[in-house]
Design an enzyme around this catalytic site. Sequence first.
Site, PDB file in Angstrom:
ATOM      1  N   ASP A 128      57.097  45.018  38.857  1.00 34.35           N
ATOM      2  CA  ASP A 128      57.008  46.296  38.840  1.00 34.35           C
ATOM      3  C   ASP A 128      57.603  46.870  37.329  1.00 34.35           C
ATOM      4  O   ASP A 128      56.997  47.539  36.746  1.00 34.35           O
ATOM      5  CB  ASP A 128      57.952  47.236  39.694  1.00 34.35           C
ATOM      6  CG  ASP A 128      57.632  46.883  41.075  1.00 34.35           C
ATOM      7  OD1 ASP A 128      56.554  46.368  41.398  1.00 34.35           O
ATOM      8  OD2 ASP A 128      58.539  47.091  41.773  1.00 34.35           O
ATOM      9  N   HIS A 168      60.655  45.375  41.949  1.00 34.53           N
ATOM     10  CA  HIS A 168      60.363  43.993  41.940  1.00 34.53           C
ATOM     11  C   HIS A 168      60.104  43.602  40.479  1.00 34.53           C
ATOM     12  O   HIS A 168      59.797  44.428  39.571  1.00 34.53           O
ATOM     13  CB  HIS A 168      59.010  43.838  42.462  1.00 34.53           C
ATOM     14  CG  HIS A 168      58.726  44.121  44.007  1.00 34.53           C
ATOM     15  ND1 HIS A 168      58.553  45.492  44.310  1.00 34.53           N
ATOM     16  CD2 HIS A 168      58.640  43.515  44.960  1.00 34.53           C
ATOM     17  CE1 HIS A 168      58.243  45.428  45.604  1.00 34.53           C
ATOM     18  NE2 HIS A 168      58.304  44.535  46.050  1.00 34.53           N
TER      19      HIS A 168
HETATM   20  C1  XUL Z   1      56.190  45.977  51.954  1.00 34.43           C
HETATM   21  C2  XUL Z   1      57.677  46.428  51.656  1.00 34.43           C
HETATM   22  C3  XUL Z   1      58.157  46.019  50.129  1.00 34.43           C
HETATM   23  C4  XUL Z   1      59.816  45.580  50.238  1.00 34.43           C
HETATM   24  C5  XUL Z   1      60.018  44.848  48.887  1.00 34.43           C
HETATM   25  O1  XUL Z   1      56.024  46.459  53.221  1.00 34.43           O
HETATM   26  O2  XUL Z   1      58.396  47.065  52.328  1.00 34.43           O
HETATM   27  O3  XUL Z   1      57.966  46.664  49.197  1.00 34.43           O
HETATM   28  O4  XUL Z   1      60.327  46.679  50.518  1.00 34.43           O
HETATM   29  O5  XUL Z   1      59.255  43.802  48.635  1.00 34.43           O
END
Ligand code: XUL
Length: 436
Positions: free
Chosen positions: A102, A99
């Site tokens: 992150d 993300h």
């Molecule tokens: C949350 C999840 C996230 C997504 C990316 O349950 O799976 O980490 O993969 O936003």
Amino acid sequence: MSFYPNIPAIRYEGAETNNPFAFRWYNPEEKIGGKTMREQLKFALAYWHTMCAEGSDMFGVGTMDKSYGGGDPMRQAKAKADAAFELMEKLSVDYFCFHDRDIAPEGRTLAESNERLDEIADYIGSLMQKSGKKLLWGTANCFNHPRYMHGAGTSPNADVFAFAAAQIKKAIEVTVKLGGSGYVYWGGREGYETLLNTDMGRELDNLAYLLQITSQYGRKIGFAGDYYIEPKPKEPTKHQYDFDAATVCGFLQKYGLAKDFRLNIEANHATLAGHTFQHELNVARVNGAFGSIDANQGDMLLGWDTDQFPTNIYDTTLCMLEVIRAGGFTNGGLNFDAKTRRASCTPEDIAHAFIAGMDAFAYGLRMAYRIIDDGRLDAFVADRYSSYESGIGKKITARSATIEELEAHALALGEIPTRTSGRQEYLENILNRIML
Ligand code: XUL
Ligand code: CO
């Protein structure tokens, strides 16, 4: 300088080894089904769990040190990137996913956040060039900050919608700059807590519009990979609109998004929706929407997203069977959206977790090809539907049977004469005999 002095480079040593820091099933360069295991499995490290999450839960603070030497947040972000690449190298993991927040700390304004993101993305770009590691997918965190408490694309506040669009625009730009082959949308706050305050129709229309304008922008700046929606039924919100694979396929078709979007199926999200992992993959495949996988597993006794590293070899086998039947990964891969338990607090635990997950999927890949080569399961299914290959069945398959013809056929039968067994237990025996 090493961040993981106690983790050696992990190598394949075969099933007989007792070395806990070795692969028993994952042999990256071994060819299976015409491709190397490395190409077939495309393992990825999830930055948020492995590099960021410190083990905090609702009842306790973190137990793991993920400060990478501490100090200024931008210095830390660079050290974190160095650590990520050291870990990927030692674990033979070729891809990573992140993300925006992150990899770089959020600033006081969107402009400052963007600047920080650019600086760290450039730094990561140079590490990618040196190491050959690749970005499987990028995404924007539109669920953590309080501004998104009522949703991002589904917020009742138009300013928040605009903010989310701007944040996603930037995250797609960074994904393109780093050569990412995918971009994920996970709607963690795109749902509701109560319908008493919710205009569901408007929220769904708005969510679709957010996906449309941001994905079209990505195409305009040269993104040629796949966009993914990642279904999840609940958590953090009571109800999330991307409930499961079938719901998402209907949504994509309704809003004209099906040609650009595929699904990123997460094992633990499947079980939260009351489905098996295999079911969700199958739904994605039969809708031509299979894309990528968030590899993890839940705990069947718990009703939340525990994000454990996958070790269940039945699940990984049936998963890889679906992947092979979908034609294998193109832009997607197996991202370990998984974390070590709170009490597994040392860096070595991360290595054990990846080894367990990678070996479980390598074993699953081997077993999936064994099932295909064995042929009995496929032959059984083909035979089970063989009545559609001749007579009235052939006409049904060709969609040329009229309702009058079907009625005449049924009347002539009077009753269905035979009871044919589905032979579930016989097939379960075959599966075990192939696997054991
Ligand atoms: C949350 C999840 C996230 C997504 C990316 O349950 O799976 O980490 O993969 O936003
Ligand atoms: Co996920």
